[in-house]
Design a protein around this motif. Structure first.
Motif, mmCIF file in Angstrom:
data_model
loop_
_atom_site.group_PDB
_atom_site.id
_atom_site.type_symbol
_atom_site.label_atom_id
_atom_site.label_comp_id
_atom_site.label_asym_id
_atom_site.label_seq_id
_atom_site.Cartn_x
_atom_site.Cartn_y
_atom_site.Cartn_z
ATOM 1 N N GLU A 1 0.697 -1.013 -0.157
ATOM 2 C CA GLU A 1 -0.085 0.013 -0.029
ATOM 3 C C GLU A 1 0.789 1.126 0.096
ATOM 4 O O GLU A 1 1.819 1.407 0.734
ATOM 5 C CB GLU A 1 -0.939 0.051 1.082
ATOM 6 N N THR B 1 -4.884 6.170 -1.725
ATOM 7 C CA THR B 1 -4.232 4.892 -1.495
ATOM 8 C C THR B 1 -4.165 3.873 -2.824
ATOM 9 O O THR B 1 -5.189 3.981 -3.323
ATOM 10 C CB THR B 1 -4.708 4.033 -0.208
ATOM 11 N N THR C 1 -3.032 0.464 -4.033
ATOM 12 C CA THR C 1 -2.827 -1.055 -3.697
ATOM 13 C C THR C 1 -2.242 -1.833 -4.699
ATOM 14 O O THR C 1 -2.615 -1.906 -5.734
ATOM 15 C CB THR C 1 -4.040 -1.587 -2.962
#
Length: 128
Positions: free
Chosen positions: A47, A91, A93
């Protein structure tokens, strides 16, 4: 000139400057899991958390294996992984398609926010 006009003349350029600065903010990497230069067990996901909301169609990352124990001549190898945005919009991922083997890895990332200027960087980590 009245006092209120003088205050308005002073404050208006300051407010305009703040607004324009916010409009041209570039995303910066705030944190990563795993952290840069860490030694870890194989993560299921990686992440990257940024300071700005990302434009996902222009942002992305590549996961690269840069070294393998016992194979000093091992060249770099791109690892198949899915890259997606999280619900918070800030974010990124990276999910490898298969478990990561022991070795050294690098994540090359590209982040684009509303100002459309790409920012790039990388983190490295070692899987024990």
């Amino acid at each position: 000139m009245s006092r209120s006009h003088l205050i308005a003349k002073i404050i208006a350029p300051m407010v305009a400057g703040l607004i324009s600065t916010a409009a041209f903010a570039h995303p910066s990497l705030l944190s990563s899991a795993p952290t840069d230069k860490s030694q870890i067990t194989a993560p299921k996901t990686i992440e990257l958390k940024f300071s700005e909301t990302l434009v996902t169609q222009f942002s992305g990352a590549n996961l690269i294996m840069t070294g393998m124990p016992g194979m000093p001549g091992h060249g770099e190898m791109k690892i198949n992984a899915n890259v997606s945005g999280a619900g918070d919009g800030k974010t990124m991922t990276i999910t490898p398609n298969s478990p990561l083997a022991a070795g050294n890895y690098r994540v090359d990332w590209r982040a684009v926010s509303s100002d459309t200027h790409p920012v790039t960087g990388q983190i490295t980590f070692e899987v024990k």
